[in-house]
Design a protein around this motif. Structure first.
Motif, PDB file in Angstrom:
ATOM      1  N   ASP A  16       0.837  -1.194   0.000  1.00 28.06           N
ATOM      2  CA  ASP A  16       0.000   0.000   0.000  1.00 28.06           C
ATOM      3  C   ASP A  16       0.879   1.254   0.000  1.00 28.06           C
ATOM      4  OD1 ASP A  16      -2.166  -1.655   0.110  1.00 28.06           O
ATOM      5  OD2 ASP A  16      -2.393  -1.520   2.293  1.00 28.06           O
ATOM      6  N   ASP A  28       1.688   5.346  -2.109  1.00 23.96           N
ATOM      7  CA  ASP A  28       1.755   6.033  -3.395  1.00 23.96           C
ATOM      8  C   ASP A  28       3.058   5.778  -4.137  1.00 23.96           C
ATOM      9  OD1 ASP A  28      -0.726   7.151  -2.883  1.00 23.96           O
ATOM     10  OD2 ASP A  28       0.153   8.877  -1.821  1.00 23.96           O
ATOM     11  N   ALA A  34       0.910   1.973  -8.298  1.00 24.49           N
ATOM     12  CA  ALA A  34       1.885   3.026  -8.615  1.00 24.49           C
ATOM     13  C   ALA A  34       3.032   2.476  -9.454  1.00 24.49           C
ATOM     14  CB  ALA A  34       2.417   3.642  -7.320  1.00 24.49           C
TER      15      ALA A  34
END
Length: 662
Positions: A569, A571, A592
């Protein structure tokens, strides 16, 4: 101190007597002629054959308590203890027995000795007290036949409706709240029934079972009020009222005489048909349920012979690792190849065998066949992937599954971690201490344990607090009703399981959309028709080649299991990879990383060249024991990949690459 007696001494006993094994299987070893005659059989041999030599088959299923518990609850000092038993004779009529249960020796063998007499008055002291306003079964059935005859002579054919009432999980309520609370619940149930049907013929069969010959007028509103009253009293969604009914035809041509069929048995069949349906509390008996009853009779009549003749085949369904697309497990499933009816599917015989207490014979037969299959693959030099086998709650109630499985593993000389023990979530709701300790024993010995059908109608997150499992297998209903709500629930289960250190598997997967969704969540394993249907072991290898699939290597399995617990998890681009001295393979990446364009942004000709450099850095990280770094831009703002070694295995390792220092 136990008394040593000989079996022949029982023949002269003036009442009914039988000897039952104390090994947990509760096999009836002997009964005298008088006891057999009470059940409607000409000889002990005929009676024992009819009940398959099983004590649980001798007593009314919903009133069954194992003898060890019965003996221990009544006495802590040894000796004989009073017992009160409810059975059904050959014609289906209730048979009440009272007497004593003792621990004895027949020769050198410890046995339970059951001494009983017929309780002709149905007076069972020590049991729940008789309920006011409810007839005894014998008087009730006689009165219902007389009422039906009166209506028939008057040309009235549908004035009354036979009803059967019971509660799901009543034993759980008794165990968790105590017997006094159970008594109070039954009395509340009786009051609710009597309030709505004050003048109807009604009978309390015992426990949570009631029968009523109810007037047809305003029937459903009355049943709704009874259900609402009990729900308000209970405030416990795991205990639910179930009502079955038989709606009689209104014309003489289709009239069914009460004496021809036990319509209350039919009403019970209707009630039983919805015991696992949380959305319904009443059901009308239909002809198809009659077929179900006929099927039950056929199964019970032919099961043992089918087992002896090996009419049961073991089929195997592949389980796929989402990260690699390789087969990581197989599930063993039985199929009954009947010479008369053809293939009989599990849904048509497994519930019947569970209710009759015969399922352990089939479960251990399947495990034996699986062990033989695995041993043969080893002999032929073929790779082995672990196979999951199913154990029923009945297995734990009636036998010692650990010892049975250990014996099979020893016989075929296979590894324990090649067998995966699957137990359904519904079995765990009974809060069975024996089941819990047995599962812990399996895991301590090296077996893998899975919880099956997680998220079904009676789901409870408490099961994950009270039990420890290696893998959580989500109920296929989530895939069958694949919508926004079910997707949200599945996502929550996957995240929760990863947090708790439990692997996840989704079954019932049939579409590419479902595969993509589950893979994006990080659900580790998938099972369903999208990849393959269950098939005989003889067809598995050729199917594998035809699908161009590979089996997971043992040295990969542990590293891939470890990868399942790692969160990606965030960005920042991140990916997990497996690598050897010469090869590297991406197994997971976050959104990402998937959206990042390292080839263009870092000046690489292709992504393959990027991963070649990552492999070089990973090999260096193993040598130094420190994280490796890879510079991606030579001009402008620098970006670097950090390469971390998470775990090393035999000849390969698990690593993580993540973008840092933008």
């Amino acid at each position: 101190m136990d008394t040593v007696v000989q079996q022949s001494n029982y023949e002269s006993y003036p009442g009914g007597v039988c000897l039952i094994s104390m090994d947990g299987k509760e096999q009836v070893l002997f009964c005298n002629e008088l006891l057999a005659s009470w059940f409607g059989y000409d000889s002990p041999e005929d009676f024992l054959s009819a009940i398959h030599h099983s004590y649980p088959n001798m007593v009314y299923s919903d009133g069954y308590t194992d003898l060890k518990t019965l003996y221990g609850n009544a006495s802590s000092e040894g000796g004989a203890v009073p017992v009160y038993l409810l059975g059904r004779d050959r014609e289906g009529k209730f048979l009440f027995l009272s007497g004593t249960l003792a621990s004895r020796h027949d020769g050198d063998t410890p046995v339970w000795a059951l001494y009983v007499v017929r309780d002709m008055k149905n007076d069972r002291p020590g049991q729940r007290r008789a309920l006011s306003g409810f007839l005894r079964p014998r008087k009730f059935y006689k009165a219902t036949v007389e009422a039906a005859d009166r209506d028939y002579r008057m040309g009235v054919f549908s004035r009354f409706v036979p009803l059967f009432f019971n509660l799901t999980n009543f034993k759980i309520y008794n165990a968790s709240h105590g017997r006094e609370a159970g008594d109070a619940l039954i009395e509340q149930m009786a009051r609710s029934i009597r309030h709505e049907f004050p003048t109807a013929l009604a009978c309390h069969l015992g426990g949570d079972h009631f029968e009523v010959l109810a007037p047809r007028e305003m029937l459903i509103p009355r049943l709704n009020r009874i259900n609402e009253s009990l729900n308000f009293y209970l405030k416990d969604s795991s205990i639910a009222l179930k009502i079955g009914m038989v709606v009689m035809p209104e014309d003489e041509d289709n009239y069914i005489p009460v004496e021809r069929y036990n319509l209350f048995d039919c009403a019970k069949v209707a009630a039983d048909s919805i015991k696992n349906d949380a959305t319904r509390f009443w059901m009308v008996y239909t002809a198809s349920m009659g077929e179900t009853k006929a099927n039950q009779v056929y199964v019970l009549k032919n099961f043992e012979q089918a087992l002896e003749r090996e009419c049961f085949q073991v089929f195997y369904q592949p389980v796929i690792r989402t990260y690699t697309g390789n087969i990581c497990n197989l599930e063993a499933l039985s199929r009954w190849e009947d010479p008369e009816r053809g293939r009989i599917m599990p849904k048509d015989y497994i519930p019947v065998l569970e209710e009759a207490g015969l399922i352990p014979q089939l479960d251990y037969y399947v495990i034996d066949k699986v062990a033989s299959y695995l041993a043969e693959r080893v002999r032929l030099g073929q790779p082995v992937v672990p196979v999951s086998v199913n154990l029923s709650r009945v297995d734990f109630d009636q036998s010692n599954p650990f010892l049975e499985v250990e014996h099979i593993v020893s016989t075929y000389n296979i590894r324990r971690d090649w067998l995966i023990i699957e137990v359904t979530e519904s079995a765990l709701l009974h809060q069975n201490a024996k089941l819990k300790s047995m599962l812990e024993r399996f895991q301590s010995a090296g077996y893998i344990c899975w919880i099956d059908d997680f998220g079904s109608a009676y789901s409870s997150l408490n099961t994950l607090q009270n039990y420890t499992f290696d893998t959580l297998k989500m109920d296929m209903g989530f895939m069958r009703n694949f919508n926004r709500e079910s997707q949200s629930i599945v996502k929550s289960i996957v995240v929760m399981s990863r947090t708790l250190g439990i692997h996840t598997l989704a079954e019932g997967v049939e579409t590419k959309e479902q595969v993509g969704f589950l893979s994006s969540l990080g659900c580790e394993k998938i099972q369903g028709y999208y990849y393959g249907k269950p098939m005989p072991g003889s067809q598995y290898i050729s199917w594998l080649k035809g699908k161009n699939l590979e089996e997971e290597l043992p040295e990969e399995a542990g590293l891939l299991d470890r990868a399942g617990f790692i969160s990606l998890d965030g960005d920042m681009p991140a990916a997990l990879f497996l690598f050897t001295a010469e090869t590297i393979r991406v197994i997971r990446k976050n959104e990402a990383f998937a959206a990042w364009k390292p080839c263009r942004e870092a000046g690489y000709d292709c992504c393959g060249a990027l991963w070649k450099d990552i492999l070089h850095v990973a090999r260096g990280a193993i040598k130094t024991g420190a994280d490796g770094r890879l510079a991606l831009k030579k001009e402008g703002n620098p970006a670097r990949l950090r390469v971390r070694i998470l775990e090393q295995g035999k000849g390969m390792a698990l690593g993580k690459a993540e973008l840092v220092d933008l």
